[in-house]
Design a protein around this motif. Structure first.
Motif, short mmCIF file in Angstrom:
data_model
loop_
_atom_site.label_atom_id
_atom_site.label_comp_id
_atom_site.label_asym_id
_atom_site.label_seq_id
_atom_site.Cartn_x
_atom_site.Cartn_y
_atom_site.Cartn_z
N PHE A 241 0.81 -1.21 0.00
CA PHE A 241 0.00 0.00 0.00
C PHE A 241 0.85 1.27 0.00
CE2 PHE A 241 -2.91 -3.24 1.47
CZ PHE A 241 -4.08 -2.92 0.80
N LYS A 242 2.16 1.13 0.14
CA LYS A 242 3.04 2.27 -0.01
C LYS A 242 3.16 2.69 -1.47
CE LYS A 242 5.90 1.24 4.06
NZ LYS A 242 7.27 0.92 4.54
N ASN A 243 2.83 1.76 -2.36
CA ASN A 243 2.82 2.05 -3.79
C ASN A 243 1.56 2.84 -4.12
OD1 ASN A 243 2.27 1.80 -6.67
ND2 ASN A 243 3.89 0.24 -6.72
N ARG A 244 1.72 4.07 -4.56
CA ARG A 244 0.57 4.96 -4.77
C ARG A 244 -0.37 4.43 -5.85
NH1 ARG A 244 1.05 11.41 -6.28
NH2 ARG A 244 -1.20 11.85 -6.39
N VAL A 245 0.18 3.89 -6.92
CA VAL A 245 -0.65 3.38 -8.00
C VAL A 245 -1.48 2.18 -7.51
CG1 VAL A 245 -0.65 2.32 -10.30
CG2 VAL A 245 0.95 4.18 -9.76
N PHE A 246 -0.82 1.29 -6.77
CA PHE A 246 -1.52 0.13 -6.23
C PHE A 246 -2.65 0.55 -5.28
CE2 PHE A 246 -2.03 -2.97 -2.79
CZ PHE A 246 -2.31 -4.13 -3.52
N SER A 247 -2.33 1.47 -4.36
CA SER A 247 -3.33 1.93 -3.39
C SER A 247 -4.51 2.61 -4.08
CB SER A 247 -2.69 2.89 -2.39
OG SER A 247 -1.66 2.27 -1.67
N SER A 248 -4.21 3.45 -5.07
CA SER A 248 -5.28 4.14 -5.79
C SER A 248 -6.18 3.14 -6.51
CB SER A 248 -4.68 5.12 -6.80
OG SER A 248 -3.89 6.09 -6.16
N GLY A 249 -5.57 2.12 -7.11
CA GLY A 249 -6.35 1.11 -7.81
C GLY A 249 -7.25 0.32 -6.87
N ILE A 251 -8.41 1.33 -3.89
CA ILE A 251 -9.46 2.19 -3.37
C ILE A 251 -10.55 2.43 -4.41
CG2 ILE A 251 -9.97 4.52 -2.53
CD1 ILE A 251 -7.16 4.48 -1.24
N SER A 252 -10.15 2.70 -5.65
CA SER A 252 -11.14 2.93 -6.71
C SER A 252 -11.96 1.68 -6.97
CB SER A 252 -10.45 3.39 -8.00
OG SER A 252 -9.59 2.38 -8.50
N ASN A 253 -11.32 0.52 -6.91
CA ASN A 253 -12.04 -0.73 -7.11
C ASN A 253 -13.03 -0.98 -5.98
OD1 ASN A 253 -12.62 -3.13 -8.50
ND2 ASN A 253 -11.23 -4.30 -7.20
N LEU A 254 -12.63 -0.60 -4.75
CA LEU A 254 -13.52 -0.74 -3.59
C LEU A 254 -14.78 0.09 -3.77
CD1 LEU A 254 -14.18 -1.59 -0.65
CD2 LEU A 254 -12.83 0.38 0.10
N PHE A 255 -14.61 1.36 -4.11
CA PHE A 255 -15.78 2.24 -4.27
C PHE A 255 -16.62 1.82 -5.47
CE2 PHE A 255 -13.23 5.23 -1.63
CZ PHE A 255 -14.17 5.43 -0.64
N SER A 256 -15.96 1.36 -6.52
CA SER A 256 -16.71 0.88 -7.69
C SER A 256 -17.57 -0.32 -7.34
CB SER A 256 -15.72 0.51 -8.81
OG SER A 256 -16.39 -0.10 -9.89
N SER A 257 -17.00 -1.24 -6.56
CA SER A 257 -17.75 -2.44 -6.16
C SER A 257 -18.91 -2.09 -5.24
CB SER A 257 -16.81 -3.43 -5.46
OG SER A 257 -15.79 -3.85 -6.34
N ILE A 258 -18.68 -1.14 -4.31
CA ILE A 258 -19.76 -0.70 -3.42
C ILE A 258 -20.91 -0.11 -4.23
CG2 ILE A 258 -20.39 0.97 -1.64
CD1 ILE A 258 -17.57 0.60 -0.48
N ALA A 259 -20.56 0.76 -5.19
CA ALA A 259 -21.59 1.40 -6.01
C ALA A 259 -22.33 0.38 -6.87
CB ALA A 259 -20.96 2.47 -6.91
N ARG A 260 -21.59 -0.52 -7.50
CA ARG A 260 -22.22 -1.52 -8.37
C ARG A 260 -23.12 -2.46 -7.58
NH1 ARG A 260 -17.92 -3.36 -10.35
NH2 ARG A 260 -17.69 -5.30 -9.21
N GLY A 261 -22.62 -2.91 -6.42
CA GLY A 261 -23.43 -3.81 -5.60
C GLY A 261 -24.68 -3.14 -5.06
N GLY A 262 -24.52 -1.88 -4.62
CA GLY A 262 -25.68 -1.16 -4.10
C GLY A 262 -26.74 -0.91 -5.15
N VAL A 263 -26.30 -0.50 -6.34
CA VAL A 263 -27.26 -0.24 -7.43
C VAL A 263 -27.96 -1.54 -7.83
CG1 VAL A 263 -27.43 0.38 -9.87
CG2 VAL A 263 -26.08 1.79 -8.31
N THR A 264 -27.21 -2.61 -7.95
CA THR A 264 -27.79 -3.89 -8.37
C THR A 264 -28.86 -4.36 -7.40
OG1 THR A 264 -25.70 -4.53 -9.43
CG2 THR A 264 -27.26 -6.28 -8.93
N LEU A 265 -28.54 -4.37 -6.11
CA LEU A 265 -29.48 -4.85 -5.11
C LEU A 265 -30.71 -3.96 -5.03
CD1 LEU A 265 -30.16 -6.86 -2.87
CD2 LEU A 265 -28.86 -5.46 -1.29
N ASN A 266 -30.49 -2.65 -5.06
CA ASN A 266 -31.62 -1.73 -4.93
C ASN A 266 -32.51 -1.73 -6.17
OD1 ASN A 266 -31.63 0.00 -2.33
ND2 ASN A 266 -29.46 -0.12 -2.87
#
Length: 313
Positions: A241-249, A251-266
């Motif tokens: 996680f000290k690698n900025r590119v890795f950490s950014s990827g 985090i973005s994947n986490l928020f993308s999954s949260i949004a996709r899962g929330g939209v799908t279920l709702n």
């Protein structure tokens, strides 16, 4: 198959809660969460098992476990047992997912490896998003149990085919590193307690019990992070996680999954609970959503290769 089953239940969920005896809304959420949690928290450990005992062996075992779990889900007598059997399914899915890319890495030379892994990911995502529509169609035409029974012939064939056709190519080089037992004992219960406390609090209201369960989970996660910095061969190397590119990827994947899962279920709940559409119509209405994901996958890969990934994250 494991990707498809992560979403195929979503559109069938209102029907399951309505028709399966003793199934509450809380059980309904955990029919989805149980599968996803086990698949997520076991990935790293089962990947290490693949290094130690052989990736093909673990991959074949995953197909067998997933197929047995699917058969058990199809005969579940109540909501609680369905949650338990979905956990079995999730374990099989984790065994498959933890080792399939590693098998491809062993099988293809470096100049073909990226394309092979890319195709594998596109097929997986395709199964995940198309599962939304398939779940609705099967539920309406054959009943909700059919979404699990459909896995039995596919999983049975895949288990037999993989056993006879796949060969172990990897060198089992990490045996001396072993398995991070402490990390596993802290991480899986920590995530499980936090999510259990959050969902229980959302449905029943927040009280001492819900706060204590969630607090225990958070403490276990903090202890997990601390332990990972002290163990020689940790389950999760936090230095990544000290690698900025890795950490950014990540985090973005986490928020993308949260949004996709929330939209799908709702969307599933809105179509069937508010508009009172049947599962078949809800599945058809989810088709454009599914096709958009499938179409965007290859396009995003092409654009990423041409212009760089950071512009599109």
């Amino acid at each position: 198959m494991s990707f498809l089953d992560s979403n195929i239940v979503v559109l069938a969920l209102p029907t399951i809660v309505r028709e399966l005896p003793g199934t509450s809304a809380f059980d309904g959420v955990w029919i989805i969460l149980g599968y996803s949690i086990v698949a997520a928290v076991m990935l790293l450990t089962l990947g290490r098992f693949g290094d130690i005992f052989g990736r093909v062996k673990m991959y074949n075992l995953g197909f067998a476990v997933f197929t047995v779990g699917s058969a058990l889900c199809g005969v579940s007598p109540n909501g609680a047992t369905l949650v338990g059997f979905r956990i079995v399914q999730g374990l099989g899915s984790a065994l498959i997912f933890a080792n399939n890319n590693a098998i491809l890495t062993d099988a293809f030379p470096s100049n073909e490896r990226g394309r092979a892994i890319g195709v594998n990911q596109v097929v997986g995502i395709m199964g995940s998003v198309v599962g939304l529509t398939i779940g609705g169609v099967l539920t309406q035409t054959l009943g909700w149990r059919s979404i699990f029974w459909i896995n039995i012939p596919v999983g049975g064939f895949s288990t037999v085919w993989a056993y006879f056709r796949l060969r172990e190519l990897s060198v089992q080089a990490h045996i001396r590193e072993g398995v991070d037992v402490l990390g596993n004992l802290l991480f899986a219960p920590g995530v499980g307690f936090v999510l259990y406390g959050l969902t229980f609090g959302a449905f029943s209201g927040w009280g001492v019990y819900e706060a204590v369960i969630t607090g225990i989970g958070l403490i276990l996660i903090v202890l997990f992070v601390y332990a990972q910095t002290r163990i020689v061969y940790p389950m999760m190397d936090l230095r990544l996680f000290k690698n900025r590119v890795f950490s950014s990827g990540i985090i973005s994947n986490l928020f993308s999954s949260i949004a996709r899962g929330g939209v799908t279920l709702n969307l599933s709940i809105f179509f069937q609970g508010v508009l009172l559409y049947d599962a078949y119509k809800a599945g058809i209405l989810m088709l454009p959503y599914s096709l958009a994901f499938v179409a965007a996958g290859p396009l995003s890969g092409y654009l990423s290769d041409k212009y760089g990934p950071t512009r599109f994250v």
